[in-house]
Write an enzyme that holds these catalytic residues in place. Structure first.
Site, short mmCIF file in Angstrom:
data_model
loop_
_atom_site.label_atom_id
_atom_site.label_comp_id
_atom_site.label_asym_id
_atom_site.label_seq_id
_atom_site.Cartn_x
_atom_site.Cartn_y
_atom_site.Cartn_z
N TYR A 1 3.53 -9.62 15.89
CA TYR A 1 3.74 -8.58 14.89
C TYR A 1 4.36 -7.33 15.51
O TYR A 1 5.39 -6.82 15.03
CB TYR A 1 2.42 -8.24 14.19
CG TYR A 1 2.50 -7.01 13.32
CD1 TYR A 1 3.24 -7.02 12.14
CD2 TYR A 1 1.84 -5.84 13.68
CE1 TYR A 1 3.32 -5.88 11.35
CE2 TYR A 1 1.91 -4.70 12.89
CZ TYR A 1 2.65 -4.73 11.73
OH TYR A 1 2.74 -3.60 10.95
N TRP B 1 -3.46 2.18 11.12
CA TRP B 1 -4.76 2.08 10.44
C TRP B 1 -4.63 2.54 8.98
O TRP B 1 -5.40 3.35 8.49
CB TRP B 1 -5.81 2.90 11.17
CG TRP B 1 -6.22 2.35 12.52
CD1 TRP B 1 -5.43 1.67 13.40
CD2 TRP B 1 -7.50 2.47 13.14
NE1 TRP B 1 -6.14 1.35 14.53
CE2 TRP B 1 -7.42 1.83 14.41
CE3 TRP B 1 -8.71 3.06 12.79
CZ2 TRP B 1 -8.51 1.75 15.28
CZ3 TRP B 1 -9.77 3.00 13.66
CH2 TRP B 1 -9.67 2.33 14.89
N GLN C 1 0.82 -1.22 0.00
CA GLN C 1 0.00 0.00 0.00
C GLN C 1 0.85 1.26 0.00
O GLN C 1 0.68 2.15 -0.84
CB GLN C 1 -0.88 0.03 1.25
CG GLN C 1 -2.07 -0.88 1.26
CD GLN C 1 -2.96 -0.56 2.44
OE1 GLN C 1 -3.76 0.37 2.41
NE2 GLN C 1 -2.83 -1.32 3.51
N VAL C 2 1.76 1.36 0.96
CA VAL C 2 2.58 2.56 1.07
C VAL C 2 3.61 2.61 -0.05
O VAL C 2 3.85 3.66 -0.65
CB VAL C 2 3.27 2.62 2.45
CG1 VAL C 2 4.24 3.79 2.53
CG2 VAL C 2 2.22 2.73 3.55
#
Length: 299
Positions: free
Chosen positions: A134, A159, A11-12
């Site tokens: 994690y 988030w 995503q990033v």
């Protein structure tokens, strides 16, 4: 500036390719050697520790922006070795090799380094106490980077969502179109933060330069629950034409939706250091969501 981006298909990472392009040459890497659009890129797996030095010598970047990570929070509970290799050993070796070559490093971490028992936004210097594998692996990565002596920025975020990849926004739009009612957790609080915002702030930090190493928090402004986020998504998605009608969103407790890994109940991050030291204005999470949904409508 020449920037190396491991994890360019996440995503990033995907957002970084756009945001960093204004700084100079961006060299993307993925584990498959292909980007999402099928274009070829450098093939690289951060968990392959012996591949790190040859990659840096071949690319010779000025800075590495590491967006590669093991992010399967629940699976990590049963696969700690893989999580620690990708989130701790890999970033640690990357930091050592960058330090040896005078390459700066930007790395992303998470709200999961905290236990979620707080009642005010977490500052960078608050005690860490991850409650799952994690978070433990990400904290170990932070510590390894700090110990390496590399010039670095560790940006903790939370988030994360966007129009690309697997995330809460895309899941809500998909299941919301299929069901009349959704049951969403309402007793976990945090700040929804779009990948584009993380990427844009990263580019601004690199453009302006950073004088000292350390950790900073990077999230949008404000806070909500997953239930509140879901309601806001549908409130914006219907007029944007992304979904025909909004389903009913019923609030439930975390105990009603058990998962393999425990989640922090409160993971709002204090971003005053980022804003005061670097003059960066961060939008409220609702405004950031509106911008994200507008982008979906135009794409």
């Amino acid at each position: 500036m020449k920037v190396l981006v491991p994890g360019a298909n996440g995503q990033v990472g995907h957002a970084l390719l756009r945001s960093l392009a204004t700084l100079g040459e961006v060299v993307a890497t993925t584990r498959s050697g292909q980007l999402a659009d099928g274009a070829a890129c450098e093939q690289f797996d951060l968990a392959d520790l012996d591949a790190i030095a040859p990659l840096l010598d071949r690319v010779r970047p000025d800075v590495v922006v590491n967006a590669a990570a093991y992010t399967a929070v629940d699976r990590a509970e049963d696969d700690a070795e893989a999580a620690f290799r990708a989130n701790a050993a890999g970033p640690g070796r990357l930091a050592v090799e960058c330090a040896a070559r005078d390459i700066a490093l930007v790395h992303y971490s998470t709200d999961y380094v905290f236990d979620g028992q707080g009642s005010r936004p977490y500052r960078e210097d608050d005690a860490t106490a991850p409650i799952g594998v994690y978070g433990q692996s990400k904290l170990a990565g932070e510590e390894a980077i700090a110990a390496s002596g590399v010039r670095h920025l560790i940006l903790r975020t939370a988030w994360v969502y966007g129009l690309y990849g697997a995330n809460f926004l895309r899941t809500m739009l998909r299941v919301g179109a299929e069901r009349d009612e959704l049951r969403v957790v309402a007793d976990q609080r945090g700040t929804p933060t779009p990948a584009w915002l993380i990427a844009d702030v990263t580019a601004e930090l690199l453009r302006n330069g950073f004088d000292r190493s350390g950790v900073m928090h990077l999230v949008a402004g404000g806070e909500t629950s997953w239930h509140g986020f879901a309601e806001a998504i549908f409130a914006g998605a219907v007029p944007a034409g992304l979904i025909e009608r909004a389903p009913r969103v019923t609030a439930i407790a975390t105990s009603d939706y058990p998962t393999r890994a425990r989640r922090p109940a409160y993971s709002v991050l204090d971003t005053r250091r980022l804003q005061s030291e670097h003059g960066i204005a961060l939008p409220d999470w609702r405004d950031a969501l509106g911008t994200t949904l507008a982008g979906a409508r135009l794409s």
